[in-house]
Design a protein around this motif. Structure first.
Motif, PDB file in Angstrom:
ATOM      1  N   GLN A  11      36.749  49.699  56.424  1.00 18.48           N
ATOM      2  CA  GLN A  11      35.625  49.104  57.135  1.00 18.48           C
ATOM      3  C   GLN A  11      34.255  49.533  56.630  1.00 18.48           C
ATOM      4  N   GLU A  12      34.181  50.540  55.791  1.00 20.47           N
ATOM      5  CA  GLU A  12      32.869  51.048  55.372  1.00 20.47           C
ATOM      6  C   GLU A  12      32.147  50.095  54.418  1.00 20.47           C
ATOM      7  N   PRO A  14      32.400  46.154  52.905  1.00 15.60           N
ATOM      8  CA  PRO A  14      33.093  44.868  53.044  1.00 15.60           C
ATOM      9  C   PRO A  14      33.897  44.495  51.795  1.00 15.60           C
ATOM     10  N   ASP A 127      27.579  47.740  62.881  1.00 16.10           N
ATOM     11  CA  ASP A 127      28.239  46.597  63.522  1.00 16.10           C
ATOM     12  C   ASP A 127      27.431  45.985  64.660  1.00 16.10           C
ATOM     13  N   PHE A 151      28.823  42.964  58.814  1.00 10.90           N
ATOM     14  CA  PHE A 151      29.478  43.780  59.843  1.00 10.90           C
ATOM     15  C   PHE A 151      29.412  43.155  61.232  1.00 10.90           C
TER      16      PHE A 151
END
Length: 158
Positions: A11-12, A14, A127, A151
């Motif tokens: 997730q850090e 994309p 996010d 995000f």
């Protein structure tokens, strides 16, 4: 410069499978930080000698190496990113900085992604559309393209 731990994360950055290296001695001390254990000068030395075995072990399984922190020694982060670019050209590099501005000791050509900005609890992390943090993709070794919105959940997905 020292690191405390590593992990393969999704997730850090994309579209990348990333080996995240958590660097200690963070000078930022953001209120609400989820990694306060990185504030102290603890861990094992992070240099080419300690990085090479990590890259040899994970280099076929990941697409990106992310330095999480290192604001106390940005020149050292830059040196390690340059090493990766030279010795492991198939890997992308990323740096997460808690400062709002990119250190003058960082050469953009050594990075594919750079995140800047302290964590401000009321604004949220990457996010949240309200975040002050920004993730940039580095193009042509010199241009920053803001990809932070990658995000954010689209309203129709909720």
């Amino acid at each position: 410069m020292k690191y405390v731990n590593t992990g393969v994360v999704f997730q850090e950055i994309p579209d990348e499978t990333t080996l995240s290296i958590n660097i200690s001695n963070c000078p930022c001390h953001c209120m609400g930080c989820h990694s306060e254990y990185l504030w102290d000068d603890v861990g094992m030395p992070l240099n080419v000698m300690s990085l090479k075995p990590m890259l040899d072990e994970y280099g076929k399984d990941v697409t990106c190496i992310a330095f999480m922190g290192g604001d106390a020694e940005p020149r050292e982060v830059d040196i390690l990113a340059a090493y990766i670019k030279q010795a492991y050209p198939h890997l992308k590099t990323a740096w997460y900085s808690g400062y709002s501005d990119i250190s003058k000791e960082i050469h953009l050509k050594n990075f594919d992604f750079i995140k800047v900005g302290p964590y401000v609890q009321r604004l949220g992390g990457l996010d949240h559309e309200t975040t002050n943090q920004r993730l940039y993709r580095v193009e042509d070794g010199k241009n920053l393209v803001d990809i932070t919105s990658r995000f954010w959940k689209k309203r129709w997905e909720e």
